[in-house]
Enzyme design. Sequence first.
Site, mmCIF file in Angstrom:
data_model
loop_
_atom_site.group_PDB
_atom_site.id
_atom_site.type_symbol
_atom_site.label_atom_id
_atom_site.label_comp_id
_atom_site.label_asym_id
_atom_site.label_seq_id
_atom_site.Cartn_x
_atom_site.Cartn_y
_atom_site.Cartn_z
ATOM 1 N N HIS A 65 42.836 -45.700 5.839
ATOM 2 C CA HIS A 65 41.962 -44.685 5.226
ATOM 3 C C HIS A 65 41.731 -43.503 6.172
ATOM 4 O O HIS A 65 41.520 -42.382 5.723
ATOM 5 C CB HIS A 65 40.587 -45.291 4.883
ATOM 6 C CG HIS A 65 40.661 -46.563 4.112
ATOM 7 N ND1 HIS A 65 41.225 -46.649 2.852
ATOM 8 C CD2 HIS A 65 40.259 -47.829 4.426
ATOM 9 C CE1 HIS A 65 41.146 -47.900 2.424
ATOM 10 N NE2 HIS A 65 40.579 -48.636 3.356
ATOM 11 N N HIS A 95 35.735 -41.454 13.623
ATOM 12 C CA HIS A 95 36.915 -41.240 12.782
ATOM 13 C C HIS A 95 36.792 -39.861 12.145
ATOM 14 O O HIS A 95 35.757 -39.200 12.284
ATOM 15 C CB HIS A 95 37.002 -42.325 11.691
ATOM 16 C CG HIS A 95 35.835 -42.304 10.778
ATOM 17 N ND1 HIS A 95 34.642 -42.984 11.061
ATOM 18 C CD2 HIS A 95 35.621 -41.643 9.627
ATOM 19 C CE1 HIS A 95 33.777 -42.741 10.097
ATOM 20 N NE2 HIS A 95 34.328 -41.925 9.227
ATOM 21 N N HIS A 97 37.848 -37.111 8.632
ATOM 22 C CA HIS A 97 38.266 -36.897 7.238
ATOM 23 C C HIS A 97 38.893 -35.501 7.219
ATOM 24 O O HIS A 97 38.375 -34.582 7.891
ATOM 25 C CB HIS A 97 37.056 -36.938 6.287
ATOM 26 C CG HIS A 97 36.290 -38.235 6.352
ATOM 27 N ND1 HIS A 97 36.503 -39.274 5.463
ATOM 28 C CD2 HIS A 97 35.325 -38.662 7.218
ATOM 29 C CE1 HIS A 97 35.678 -40.273 5.765
ATOM 30 N NE2 HIS A 97 34.963 -39.943 6.843
ATOM 31 N N GLU A 107 33.633 -33.677 4.227
ATOM 32 C CA GLU A 107 32.925 -34.437 3.185
ATOM 33 C C GLU A 107 31.642 -33.697 2.802
ATOM 34 O O GLU A 107 31.441 -33.352 1.634
ATOM 35 C CB GLU A 107 32.612 -35.840 3.705
ATOM 36 C CG GLU A 107 33.890 -36.613 4.060
ATOM 37 C CD GLU A 107 33.790 -38.093 3.815
ATOM 38 O OE1 GLU A 107 33.018 -38.774 4.506
ATOM 39 O OE2 GLU A 107 34.477 -38.570 2.901
ATOM 40 N N HIS A 120 33.134 -38.067 12.174
ATOM 41 C CA HIS A 120 31.957 -38.945 12.035
ATOM 42 C C HIS A 120 31.847 -39.873 13.235
ATOM 43 O O HIS A 120 32.749 -40.675 13.494
ATOM 44 C CB HIS A 120 32.075 -39.782 10.753
ATOM 45 C CG HIS A 120 31.876 -38.985 9.516
ATOM 46 N ND1 HIS A 120 32.334 -39.385 8.268
ATOM 47 C CD2 HIS A 120 31.282 -37.781 9.321
ATOM 48 C CE1 HIS A 120 32.009 -38.465 7.372
ATOM 49 N NE2 HIS A 120 31.365 -37.483 7.991
ATOM 50 N N THR A 201 32.557 -44.144 2.153
ATOM 51 C CA THR A 201 33.674 -44.899 1.577
ATOM 52 C C THR A 201 33.129 -46.269 1.189
ATOM 53 O O THR A 201 32.063 -46.678 1.690
ATOM 54 C CB THR A 201 34.815 -45.147 2.602
ATOM 55 O OG1 THR A 201 34.363 -46.128 3.560
ATOM 56 C CG2 THR A 201 35.210 -43.881 3.320
#
Length: 262
Positions: A65, A95, A97, A107, A120, A201
């Site tokens: 992911h 991590h 996005h 996000e 994050h 998520t």
Amino acid sequence: MTGNQWGYGKDDGPSAWNKNYPVADGDRQSPIDILPHQARHDPNLGPIVLNYDRCTSINIANNGHSVVVEFEDSDDRSVIQGGPLDNPYRLKQFHFHWGGKGCHGSEHTVEGNGYASELHLVHWNAVKFKTFGEAASTPDGLAVLGIFLETGDEHRWLHMITDALYTVKFKGSVTDFKGFNPKCLLPSSLHYWTYLGSLTTPPLHESVIWIVVKEPMIVSEKQLGKFRTLVFTGEEEDERTRMENNFRPPQLLKGRTVRSSN
Ligand SMILES: NS(=O)(=O)c1ccc(NCc2ccco2)c([N+](=O)[O-])c1
Ligand SMILES: [Zn+2]
């Protein structure tokens, strides 16, 4: 879509998550669109304090992911405190996005505007909980520091991450990643917005105190492009699906208040 098989595609993406994770339609879901003029400036909100000096990174991994750097969290060697937090929260992992080429991938959005990517830094309340898993499924067990990434000049330290990405191209790959202190990724000002939300998520637990930093970190398009060399799929799978657009769109505020540090 069996049990925990979710993704960011047409059939298994954010609009389908509520089938297996009904909390997706809950009252404190994340991310959100932040409206700075409607955020309540709270003079009691002190500065965020990061004590990462003895932080110990362990490895970097592709979990199918995102790309995740995990930390040793058996003691209080790297904690965040202050701001909206009543206790120190232990750094567990960070991590990212991100979007497709030229598209936004953050996000959280600010007045409807997305950034290229979002980092994050995930922390858990080890004062109140014995394990990360317990904290992650209890209200306010987690504190996630969100940092926007904007494209511009090359980031002088991000290469330490992007140079390692080729070693975790496929889902399930993990490699040693020691001695990295994420403090080098932070922008100069840590002024922030804060609100009560969730994991972005599955399992979407409503357990997160969100702290979204106002000032983005600047990275080059070339550095960002290296994230898109990762794939969602495992090495043994025949189709290679480029890892990009791994972000959940903003969710309804449902009456929540967003507070602003100065
Ligand atoms: N995008 S995020 O920072 O909100 C986020 C989402 C999920 C998870 N993990 C999924 C999870 C938690 C408990 C069981 O499974 C994490 N995390 O673990 O740091 C962070
Ligand atoms: Zn995240």
